[in-house]
Write an enzyme that holds these catalytic residues in place. Sequence first.
Site, PDB file in Angstrom:
ATOM      1  N   CYS A 112       3.289  79.560 -12.794  1.00 54.68           N
ATOM      2  CA  CYS A 112       2.891  78.163 -13.001  1.00 54.68           C
ATOM      3  C   CYS A 112       3.054  77.297 -11.762  1.00 54.68           C
ATOM      4  O   CYS A 112       2.566  76.168 -11.729  1.00 54.68           O
ATOM      5  CB  CYS A 112       3.672  77.578 -14.166  1.00 54.68           C
ATOM      6  SG  CYS A 112       3.579  78.603 -15.633  1.00 54.68           S
ATOM      7  N   HIS A 251       4.197  70.234 -13.728  1.00 53.99           N
ATOM      8  CA  HIS A 251       3.636  71.334 -14.524  1.00 53.99           C
ATOM      9  C   HIS A 251       3.797  70.991 -16.005  1.00 53.99           C
ATOM     10  O   HIS A 251       4.849  70.524 -16.441  1.00 53.99           O
ATOM     11  CB  HIS A 251       4.363  72.635 -14.180  1.00 53.99           C
ATOM     12  CG  HIS A 251       4.034  73.752 -15.108  1.00 53.99           C
ATOM     13  ND1 HIS A 251       2.743  74.055 -15.480  1.00 53.99           N
ATOM     14  CD2 HIS A 251       4.833  74.644 -15.765  1.00 53.99           C
ATOM     15  CE1 HIS A 251       2.764  75.085 -16.305  1.00 53.99           C
ATOM     16  NE2 HIS A 251       4.018  75.457 -16.507  1.00 53.99           N
ATOM     17  N   ASN A 281       0.270  74.662 -22.227  1.00 51.73           N
ATOM     18  CA  ASN A 281       0.684  75.153 -20.913  1.00 51.73           C
ATOM     19  C   ASN A 281      -0.399  76.088 -20.376  1.00 51.73           C
ATOM     20  O   ASN A 281      -0.582  77.188 -20.877  1.00 51.73           O
ATOM     21  CB  ASN A 281       2.021  75.889 -21.060  1.00 51.73           C
ATOM     22  CG  ASN A 281       2.531  76.449 -19.737  1.00 51.73           C
ATOM     23  OD1 ASN A 281       1.813  76.498 -18.749  1.00 51.73           O
ATOM     24  ND2 ASN A 281       3.783  76.872 -19.733  1.00 51.73           N
TER      25      ASN A 281
HETATM   26  N1  ACO Z   1       7.956  77.369 -35.045  1.00 53.38           N
HETATM   27  C1  ACO Z   1       9.061  77.209 -35.776  1.00 53.38           C
HETATM   28  N2  ACO Z   1      10.256  77.647 -35.383  1.00 53.38           N
HETATM   29  C2  ACO Z   1      10.345  78.272 -34.217  1.00 53.38           C
HETATM   30  C3  ACO Z   1       9.230  78.474 -33.381  1.00 53.38           C
HETATM   31  C4  ACO Z   1       7.999  78.003 -33.852  1.00 53.38           C
HETATM   32  N3  ACO Z   1       6.858  78.149 -33.152  1.00 53.38           N
HETATM   33  N4  ACO Z   1       9.618  79.128 -32.277  1.00 53.38           N
HETATM   34  C5  ACO Z   1      10.928  79.314 -32.383  1.00 53.38           C
HETATM   35  N5  ACO Z   1      11.384  78.804 -33.547  1.00 53.38           N
HETATM   36  C6  ACO Z   1      12.732  78.795 -34.104  1.00 53.38           C
HETATM   37  C7  ACO Z   1      13.642  79.821 -33.451  1.00 53.38           C
HETATM   38  O1  ACO Z   1      13.470  81.095 -34.084  1.00 53.38           O
HETATM   39  C8  ACO Z   1      14.996  79.233 -33.722  1.00 53.38           C
HETATM   40  O2  ACO Z   1      15.367  79.514 -35.046  1.00 53.38           O
HETATM   41  P1  ACO Z   1      16.926  79.832 -35.408  1.00 53.38           P
HETATM   42  O3  ACO Z   1      17.671  78.584 -35.046  1.00 53.38           O
HETATM   43  O4  ACO Z   1      16.851  80.113 -36.867  1.00 53.38           O
HETATM   44  O5  ACO Z   1      17.279  81.005 -34.548  1.00 53.38           O
HETATM   45  C9  ACO Z   1      14.753  77.733 -33.604  1.00 53.38           C
HETATM   46  O6  ACO Z   1      13.351  77.545 -33.799  1.00 53.38           O
HETATM   47  C10 ACO Z   1      15.153  77.134 -32.279  1.00 53.38           C
HETATM   48  O7  ACO Z   1      14.610  77.962 -31.263  1.00 53.38           O
HETATM   49  P2  ACO Z   1      14.845  77.649 -29.750  1.00 53.38           P
HETATM   50  O8  ACO Z   1      14.248  78.750 -28.921  1.00 53.38           O
HETATM   51  O9  ACO Z   1      16.293  77.313 -29.543  1.00 53.38           O
HETATM   52  O10 ACO Z   1      13.980  76.322 -29.607  1.00 53.38           O
HETATM   53  P3  ACO Z   1      13.893  75.347 -28.396  1.00 53.38           P
HETATM   54  O11 ACO Z   1      14.244  73.990 -28.812  1.00 53.38           O
HETATM   55  O12 ACO Z   1      14.580  75.901 -27.187  1.00 53.38           O
HETATM   56  O13 ACO Z   1      12.335  75.314 -28.111  1.00 53.38           O
HETATM   57  C11 ACO Z   1      10.768  76.249 -26.570  1.00 53.38           C
HETATM   58  C12 ACO Z   1      11.664  76.523 -27.762  1.00 53.38           C
HETATM   59  C13 ACO Z   1       9.715  75.239 -26.975  1.00 53.38           C
HETATM   60  C14 ACO Z   1      10.099  77.550 -26.159  1.00 53.38           C
HETATM   61  C15 ACO Z   1      11.602  75.672 -25.410  1.00 53.38           C
HETATM   62  O14 ACO Z   1      12.747  76.477 -25.191  1.00 53.38           O
HETATM   63  C16 ACO Z   1      10.834  75.614 -24.130  1.00 53.38           C
HETATM   64  O15 ACO Z   1       9.848  74.918 -24.007  1.00 53.38           O
HETATM   65  N6  ACO Z   1      11.297  76.313 -23.081  1.00 53.38           N
HETATM   66  C17 ACO Z   1      10.602  76.323 -21.809  1.00 53.38           C
HETATM   67  C18 ACO Z   1       9.450  77.265 -21.910  1.00 53.38           C
HETATM   68  C19 ACO Z   1       8.534  77.168 -20.750  1.00 53.38           C
HETATM   69  O16 ACO Z   1       8.470  76.185 -20.060  1.00 53.38           O
HETATM   70  N7  ACO Z   1       7.785  78.245 -20.556  1.00 53.38           N
HETATM   71  C20 ACO Z   1       6.762  78.307 -19.602  1.00 53.38           C
HETATM   72  C21 ACO Z   1       7.267  78.459 -18.219  1.00 53.38           C
HETATM   73  S1  ACO Z   1       5.980  78.435 -17.071  1.00 53.38           S
HETATM   74  C22 ACO Z   1       5.332  79.984 -16.745  1.00 53.38           C
HETATM   75  O17 ACO Z   1       5.606  80.532 -15.716  1.00 53.38           O
HETATM   76  C23 ACO Z   1       4.421  80.672 -17.729  1.00 53.38           C
END
Ligand code: ACO
Length: 328
Positions: A112, A251, A281
């Site tokens: 990214c 980004h 994204n």
């Molecule tokens: N819908 C509902 N629940 C979900 C979903 C979903 N789509 N996805 C995960 N959950 C659940 C999980 O299973 C977890 O459940 P649990 O508490 O029972 O275990 C709960 O929601 C919380 O999950 P987390 O992973 O802790 O959620 P978080 O608040 O961290 O959000 C997210 C997840 C959106 C992925 C966040 O961590 C994030 O944006 N991280 C950065 C990701 C990113 O930027 N990636 C791209 C990088 S760039 C590149 O190079 C491609």
Amino acid sequence: MSNAFVTGWGTAVPDGVLTNADLEARLDTTDAWILERTGIRERRIAGPGDTSASLGATAAASAIKQAGLTPSDIDLLVVATSTPEQLMPHTGAFLGERLGLRCGSFDLNSACSGFVYATVVAAAMLQTGCRHVLVVGTETMSRITDPDDRATHILFGDGAGAAVMSSADAHGGLLAWDLGCDGSATDILQIPAGGSRLPTSAATVARGDHYIKMQGQEVFKRAVRAVVDSSALTLERAGCTAADVAWFVPHQANTRIIDTAATRLGIEADRVVANIDRFGNTSAASIPLALFEAVDDGRVADGDLVLLAGFGAGMTWASALLRWGAPE
Ligand code: ACO
């Protein structure tokens, strides 16, 4: 003094729209969860005829036209992508062929952060005698996300952005930059299979190792730190402060990452460009899609200081400060 200016730009997104409601109907997720945790409402998804090269070529053709150039004026093509047309040849070969280019081309994979990396590389090549370098960030992320993985499938979209970078003996253009990579964190965001380390086999496909695997929270923490530290360094190198920045174009990975980073940098929400709600994204395409939307709708004006900041798998990070506007 030869500086690097953006003299033409263009974007392209596929027609297909995937809404949170569509995902709700298929995965164990909700519109409310996706919106609250990511800020995404919908994303564009490549159709059967769309590829990274086709989207990139559409964006690039607009950029070349807008710069008042023809393909034969382009001295070098740099394609930033982590969703290449195929492993070999590189995407630039396919994309260049669509445009009728015969100049040198190569792909750059810094995930990214790729568009900012490619912009900095273009500026360096403009110092070595190139007059016009075509930079394209293009992705079909939908082809590498597991449609059954709610943690990643909700995040990504497809699209492309392109810029013609031209050299001119004038003040402005790219003022300062910072590129970095912490390779101790290759495991937190990766596609494990399909390379020399783990070639594709029936077993890797059965495990879904050809899809993105992500430790979301770890990426989140590192992303905020990388964007803030890199942006601060770039501003310092340019002798500027956050108060001087007219537009911050980060980004587009997650609204909470964008908001937290902007707050830590001291940049208010009304100076942040975000369109993640409509595109999700799009990896290397996200910064040009956001920047050129803000240019086209008149938010970014000539003379504005624009701070670009990306992070991605690697973990890579990149920031660049531009004085927007044509060379005078
Ligand atoms: N819908 C509902 N629940 C979900 C979903 C979903 N789509 N996805 C995960 N959950 C659940 C999980 O299973 C977890 O459940 P649990 O508490 O029972 O275990 C709960 O929601 C919380 O999950 P987390 O992973 O802790 O959620 P978080 O608040 O961290 O959000 C997210 C997840 C959106 C992925 C966040 O961590 C994030 O944006 N991280 C950065 C990701 C990113 O930027 N990636 C791209 C990088 S760039 C590149 O190079 C491609």
